[in-house]
Motif scaffolding. Structure first.
Motif, mmCIF file in Angstrom:
data_model
loop_
_atom_site.group_PDB
_atom_site.id
_atom_site.type_symbol
_atom_site.label_atom_id
_atom_site.label_comp_id
_atom_site.label_asym_id
_atom_site.label_seq_id
_atom_site.Cartn_x
_atom_site.Cartn_y
_atom_site.Cartn_z
ATOM 1 N N LYS A 130 -18.517 10.432 -3.851
ATOM 2 C CA LYS A 130 -17.582 10.554 -2.728
ATOM 3 C C LYS A 130 -17.914 9.555 -1.627
ATOM 4 C CE LYS A 130 -15.365 13.960 0.254
ATOM 5 N NZ LYS A 130 -14.059 13.782 -0.396
ATOM 6 N N ILE A 131 -19.193 9.433 -1.294
ATOM 7 C CA ILE A 131 -19.585 8.506 -0.231
ATOM 8 C C ILE A 131 -19.412 7.057 -0.690
ATOM 9 C CG2 ILE A 131 -21.463 7.783 1.294
ATOM 10 C CD1 ILE A 131 -20.228 10.519 1.901
ATOM 11 N N GLU A 132 -19.637 6.778 -1.957
ATOM 12 C CA GLU A 132 -19.394 5.429 -2.472
ATOM 13 C C GLU A 132 -17.912 5.067 -2.364
ATOM 14 O OE1 GLU A 132 -22.962 4.835 -5.773
ATOM 15 O OE2 GLU A 132 -21.067 5.769 -6.363
ATOM 16 N N GLU A 133 -17.033 6.029 -2.650
ATOM 17 C CA GLU A 133 -15.593 5.789 -2.499
ATOM 18 C C GLU A 133 -15.248 5.543 -1.030
ATOM 19 O OE1 GLU A 133 -13.775 9.235 -4.144
ATOM 20 O OE2 GLU A 133 -14.295 8.721 -6.225
ATOM 21 N N ARG A 134 -15.842 6.328 -0.149
ATOM 22 C CA ARG A 134 -15.607 6.130 1.289
ATOM 23 C C ARG A 134 -16.108 4.752 1.719
ATOM 24 N NH1 ARG A 134 -18.058 10.792 4.921
ATOM 25 N NH2 ARG A 134 -16.634 11.998 3.615
ATOM 26 N N ARG A 135 -17.272 4.380 1.227
ATOM 27 C CA ARG A 135 -17.846 3.064 1.556
ATOM 28 C C ARG A 135 -16.950 1.926 1.090
ATOM 29 N NH1 ARG A 135 -23.127 1.579 -1.715
ATOM 30 N NH2 ARG A 135 -21.511 1.538 -3.328
ATOM 31 N N GLU A 136 -16.428 2.035 -0.146
ATOM 32 C CA GLU A 136 -15.564 0.978 -0.666
ATOM 33 C C GLU A 136 -14.260 0.900 0.119
ATOM 34 O OE1 GLU A 136 -16.718 -1.256 -2.768
ATOM 35 O OE2 GLU A 136 -18.533 -0.066 -2.497
ATOM 36 N N GLY A 137 -13.756 2.045 0.572
ATOM 37 C CA GLY A 137 -12.551 2.031 1.393
ATOM 38 C C GLY A 137 -12.769 1.312 2.709
ATOM 39 N N LEU A 142 -12.286 -3.698 6.131
ATOM 40 C CA LEU A 142 -12.921 -4.817 6.824
ATOM 41 C C LEU A 142 -12.553 -6.149 6.184
ATOM 42 C CD1 LEU A 142 -16.431 -3.254 7.492
ATOM 43 C CD2 LEU A 142 -14.729 -3.877 9.206
ATOM 44 N N ALA A 143 -12.413 -6.164 4.871
ATOM 45 C CA ALA A 143 -12.080 -7.415 4.182
ATOM 46 C C ALA A 143 -10.630 -7.811 4.404
ATOM 47 C CB ALA A 143 -12.369 -7.276 2.694
ATOM 48 N N GLU A 147 -9.406 -9.101 10.971
ATOM 49 C CA GLU A 147 -8.878 -9.995 12.009
ATOM 50 C C GLU A 147 -7.789 -9.339 12.840
ATOM 51 O OE1 GLU A 147 -6.468 -10.369 8.329
ATOM 52 O OE2 GLU A 147 -8.622 -10.424 8.792
ATOM 53 N N ARG A 148 -7.221 -8.236 12.348
ATOM 54 C CA ARG A 148 -6.154 -7.545 13.087
ATOM 55 C C ARG A 148 -6.679 -6.380 13.923
ATOM 56 N NH1 ARG A 148 -3.744 -7.756 7.950
ATOM 57 N NH2 ARG A 148 -3.742 -5.483 7.776
ATOM 58 N N LEU A 149 -7.961 -6.074 13.792
ATOM 59 C CA LEU A 149 -8.536 -4.951 14.523
ATOM 60 C C LEU A 149 -9.121 -5.413 15.854
ATOM 61 C CD1 LEU A 149 -10.449 -3.185 11.595
ATOM 62 C CD2 LEU A 149 -8.176 -2.629 12.475
ATOM 63 N N ASP A 150 -8.992 -4.563 16.867
ATOM 64 C CA ASP A 150 -9.652 -4.902 18.124
ATOM 65 C C ASP A 150 -11.147 -4.691 17.978
ATOM 66 O OD1 ASP A 150 -10.525 -2.175 19.341
ATOM 67 O OD2 ASP A 150 -8.437 -1.831 18.739
ATOM 68 N N ALA A 151 -11.917 -5.174 18.939
ATOM 69 C CA ALA A 151 -13.372 -5.193 18.817
ATOM 70 C C ALA A 151 -13.960 -3.789 18.652
ATOM 71 C CB ALA A 151 -13.979 -5.883 20.035
ATOM 72 N N TYR A 152 -13.380 -2.799 19.329
ATOM 73 C CA TYR A 152 -13.943 -1.457 19.268
ATOM 74 C C TYR A 152 -13.612 -0.777 17.941
ATOM 75 C CZ TYR A 152 -14.967 -2.046 24.195
ATOM 76 O OH TYR A 152 -15.456 -2.506 25.385
ATOM 77 N N THR A 153 -12.385 -0.962 17.469
ATOM 78 C CA THR A 153 -12.030 -0.400 16.174
ATOM 79 C C THR A 153 -12.844 -1.046 15.071
ATOM 80 O OG1 THR A 153 -9.772 -0.002 16.953
ATOM 81 C CG2 THR A 153 -10.130 0.039 14.576
ATOM 82 N N LEU A 154 -13.062 -2.343 15.180
ATOM 83 C CA LEU A 154 -13.873 -3.051 14.200
ATOM 84 C C LEU A 154 -15.306 -2.520 14.205
ATOM 85 C CD1 LEU A 154 -14.000 -5.349 12.123
ATOM 86 C CD2 LEU A 154 -14.524 -6.916 13.995
ATOM 87 N N GLU A 155 -15.841 -2.290 15.402
ATOM 88 C CA GLU A 155 -17.200 -1.759 15.488
ATOM 89 C C GLU A 155 -17.277 -0.361 14.895
ATOM 90 O OE1 GLU A 155 -21.211 -1.835 16.218
ATOM 91 O OE2 GLU A 155 -19.733 -3.468 16.294
ATOM 92 N N LEU A 156 -16.238 0.444 15.087
ATOM 93 C CA LEU A 156 -16.213 1.790 14.518
ATOM 94 C C LEU A 156 -16.218 1.729 13.001
ATOM 95 C CD1 LEU A 156 -15.993 4.840 15.055
ATOM 96 C CD2 LEU A 156 -13.495 4.562 15.012
ATOM 97 N N GLN A 157 -15.448 0.800 12.423
ATOM 98 C CA GLN A 157 -15.411 0.643 10.972
ATOM 99 C C GLN A 157 -16.776 0.201 10.447
ATOM 100 O OE1 GLN A 157 -12.730 1.504 9.087
ATOM 101 N NE2 GLN A 157 -11.771 2.161 10.995
ATOM 102 N N LEU A 161 -19.278 2.177 7.870
ATOM 103 C CA LEU A 161 -19.792 1.525 6.667
ATOM 104 C C LEU A 161 -21.315 1.611 6.621
ATOM 105 C CD1 LEU A 161 -19.413 -0.145 4.114
ATOM 106 C CD2 LEU A 161 -19.287 -2.199 5.552
ATOM 107 N N ASP A 162 -21.953 1.364 7.747
ATOM 108 C CA ASP A 162 -23.414 1.439 7.806
ATOM 109 C C ASP A 162 -23.896 2.853 7.486
ATOM 110 O OD1 ASP A 162 -26.106 0.364 8.631
ATOM 111 O OD2 ASP A 162 -25.874 1.918 10.156
ATOM 112 N N ALA A 163 -23.206 3.870 8.025
ATOM 113 C CA ALA A 163 -23.591 5.258 7.763
ATOM 114 C C ALA A 163 -23.445 5.582 6.275
ATOM 115 C CB ALA A 163 -22.747 6.208 8.607
ATOM 116 N N CYS A 164 -22.374 5.092 5.650
ATOM 117 C CA CYS A 164 -22.162 5.329 4.224
ATOM 118 C C CYS A 164 -23.253 4.678 3.389
ATOM 119 C CB CYS A 164 -20.795 4.804 3.789
ATOM 120 S SG CYS A 164 -19.393 5.787 4.368
#
Length: 213
Positions: A130-137, A142-143, A147-157, A161-164
């Motif tokens: 489950k966590i691997e699927e979340r990580r791949e999502g 991010l891939a 480029e369309r995300l603002d800096a804070y949303t990008l940092e949240l993503q 990813l780091d937590a996963c």
């Protein structure tokens, strides 16, 4: 999940509602055990109606034990029945998809000491998938859309990813331990340079800053 947690705790000793709530918070952590009296007492009544718990003698309650505006029922002591122990054994043996979710996994993991090895492995492997699927999502987001995300949303993503990634490493270590018959590393064990190594991931939505020597 609340049913499993209550039955598991009452196997340790009889408790009244306020004690149960404190033990749930201690056993599962503040985030997973944000349980109100509004959800706790209906569950206790349902377990009692099913014959899985029963009321013992009332325990004397101090002002500190019973919060303000709590009714007399806060002093009723509950204990598990023989049927309740059988019900707990049924619940703890489950290893379906509901045990891979954040809350389900947290509750089952809290009672892993009473779970057989095969069930522990199935739950750990399911959680890892489950966590691997979340990580791949998150990697895909991010891939494709970084480029369309603002800096804070990008940092949240990136934070997600780091937590996963950290949780996957933690789960892989636990799975390896289970397959080899080893217990998890005891808290407080150190690394080669004398620092404590903490391989447990933080709860969902929280981060852990790296300790500096």
């Amino acid at each position: 999940m609340l049913e499993l947690a209550i039955l598991g705790l009452l196997q340790e000793s009889p408790m009244h509602g306020y004690e149960l709530r404190k033990e749930l918070a201690a056993k599962l952590g503040a985030i997973r055990a944000a349980i109100s009296y509004g959800s706790l007492y209906p569950t206790l009544r349902r377990l009692q109606a099913a014959g899985w718990i029963t009321e013992a003698d009332e325990a004397p309650a101090t002002a500190e034990e019973v919060p303000a505006l709590t009714s007399r029922r806060g002093r009723v002591v509950y204990k598990i029945t023989a049927e309740g122990k059988e019900r707990f054994a049924q619940l703890i043996a489950q290893a379906g998809p509901e045990t891979y979710d954040d809350t389900g996994f947290g509750v089952h993991f809290a009672f892993f000491a009473r779970t057989d090895q095969a069930t522990r492995l199935r739950i750990l492997e399911g959680r890892r998938r489950k966590i691997e699927e979340r990580r791949e999502g998150l990697r895909d987001v991010l891939a494709r859309a970084a480029e369309r995300l603002d800096a804070y949303t990008l940092e949240l993503q990136r934070h997600g990813l780091d937590a996963c990634e950290r949780e996957v490493r933690w789960l892989e270590e636990l799975i390896a331990n289970e397959r080899s018959g080893r217990a998890p590393t005891a808290p407080g064990s150190g690394t080669a340079d004398g620092r404590r190594e903490d391989t447990n991931p933080p709860p969902p939505g929280e981060s852990r800053k790296e300790e500096r020597p």
